[in-house]
Design an enzyme around this catalytic site. Structure first.
Site, short mmCIF file in Angstrom:
data_model
loop_
_atom_site.label_atom_id
_atom_site.label_comp_id
_atom_site.label_asym_id
_atom_site.label_seq_id
_atom_site.Cartn_x
_atom_site.Cartn_y
_atom_site.Cartn_z
N LYS A 54 -7.68 -6.34 -12.68
CA LYS A 54 -8.93 -6.72 -11.78
C LYS A 54 -9.79 -6.21 -12.94
CE LYS A 54 -6.69 -5.85 -7.43
NZ LYS A 54 -6.40 -4.87 -6.12
N GLN A 98 -7.70 0.81 -4.35
CA GLN A 98 -6.67 0.25 -4.63
C GLN A 98 -5.54 1.24 -3.59
OE1 GLN A 98 -6.24 -1.74 -6.11
NE2 GLN A 98 -3.67 -2.16 -5.20
N ASP A 121 -13.46 -5.99 -0.99
CA ASP A 121 -11.89 -6.43 0.14
C ASP A 121 -11.89 -6.60 1.30
OD1 ASP A 121 -9.37 -5.53 -1.52
OD2 ASP A 121 -10.17 -3.62 -1.83
N1 GUN Z 1 -2.86 -2.63 -1.98
C1 GUN Z 1 -2.14 -4.63 -2.14
N2 GUN Z 1 -3.16 -5.44 -1.61
C2 GUN Z 1 -4.56 -4.22 -2.32
C3 GUN Z 1 -5.66 -5.04 -2.03
O1 GUN Z 1 -5.67 -6.71 -1.93
N3 GUN Z 1 -6.52 -4.55 -2.21
C4 GUN Z 1 -6.95 -2.91 -2.55
N4 GUN Z 1 -7.48 -2.72 -2.28
N5 GUN Z 1 -5.35 -2.16 -2.63
C5 GUN Z 1 -4.77 -3.89 -2.23
#
Ligand code: GUN
Length: 294
Positions: A54, A98, A121
């Site tokens: 990311k 995350q 998110d």
């Molecule tokens: N863990 C798995 N998928 C995601 C996501 O799309 N965002 C975040 N913050 N954590 C995740």
């Protein structure tokens, strides 16, 4: 029939190119780059790898990223006070914590602490609610990426029966909420199957579009789909494989080799949904910067 591959890497590249243009325009207008703060708690290998990807993608799109790491022993207060600091930082337009978090940290409380206008998110209840009523500021990244994959591959969900396998807050529920809206690129009839569903195959066989996000390999096999179905495989499962340098390979939630003879189109794993999740995160961060106006 052998299914056409829906190339998530190629479609994501188009979205990312658009985001890079938006980020450059924002920079021209404000002298600042859109900024994403990532928060990684603990040392989960998968999470570390996602956050790294990311941050790299941010740089490639001309955006700033600020990486924060806390130990796996971090307390609720430590995580929430970092979030509070980021909420107040004018250079941070988007905040990504995350998931999953270590078990001593209450995930829902952390998500509530993120200010909704930086919640790229779209996991905060305010953004979940706005999505459900069809007025989103941000759409959650993986579900929004799935919608883009469908529309941009020529498989508009309008009028189709979409069957979703999985009811998680991150994928199953929000993708259903997006595709059921009376809106462009949506307007589908949506069924959600989950672990409480009796005879899941009876539902999956009715799907024009099947979105599989169950978190389990081989959830959907060839006998469970109708010819011509379009399949989006959201699964990312590590399977031990001694022939690989890493010691594992990735498979989705669908028996790819079996269903590819019946499906009209299918996403590969890797290279399907995964790249789109990152592209939509960038798009949300650019949008958050634009909404902030500076
Ligand atoms: N863990 C798995 N998928 C995601 C996501 O799309 N965002 C975040 N913050 N954590 C995740």
């Amino acid at each position: 029939m052998t299914a056409t591959l829906i190339d998530g890497t190629a479609i994501a590249a188009k979205v990312r190119a658009q985001v890079a243009t938006d980020a450059a325009a924002y920079f021209a207008g404000t002298g600042k780059k859109p900024g994403l703060a990532t928060v990684l708690v603990g040392d989960n290998a998968g999470s570390q790898s996602y956050v790294k990807s990311k941050r790299k993608a941010c740089a490639e799109a001309g955006m700033e990223s600020f990486g924060f790491e806390l130990p796996k022993t971090a307390t609720q207060e430590e995580v929430e006070s970092l979030v509070a600091r980021l909420n107040a930082d004018p250079n941070v337009h988007g905040i990504l914590v995350q998931l999953p978090l270590p078990k001593q940290v209450d995930e829902n409380k952390v998500l509530l602490a993120i200010t909704p206008r930086k919640d790229v998110d779209a996991f905060h209840p305010v953004n979940v609610g706005k999505l459900l009523i069809g007025e989103p500021d941000f759409m959650p990244c993986t579900p929004a990426g799935i919608q883009q994959l469908l529309v941009r591959s020529g498989n508009d969900p309008d009028g189709k029966h979409v069957v979703v396998c999985g009811r998680s807050n991150i994928v199953g529920k929000p993708v259903a909420a997006i595709l059921v809206q009376k809106a462009k690129g949506a307007n589908a009839t949506v069924t959600i199957c989950h672990t409480g569903t009796k005879d899941m195959a009876a539902f999956t066989r009715q799907a024009d579009i099947l979105v599989v996000a169950s978190g389990r390999p081989n959830t959907v096999t060839a006998d469970m789909v109708k010819p011509g179905v379009v399949i989006i495989d959201v699964g990312v499962n590590r399977i031990e494989d001694a022939t690989k340098k890493s010691g594992f390979r990735l498979v989705g939630d669908v028996d790819f080799d079996g269903v590819k003879e019946k499906a009209a189109a299918i996403t590969p794993v890797p290279g399907g949904v995964g790249p789109m999740t990152i592209a939509m995160l960038l798009a949300n961060t650019a949008k958050a910067a634009k909404l902030a106006g500076k």
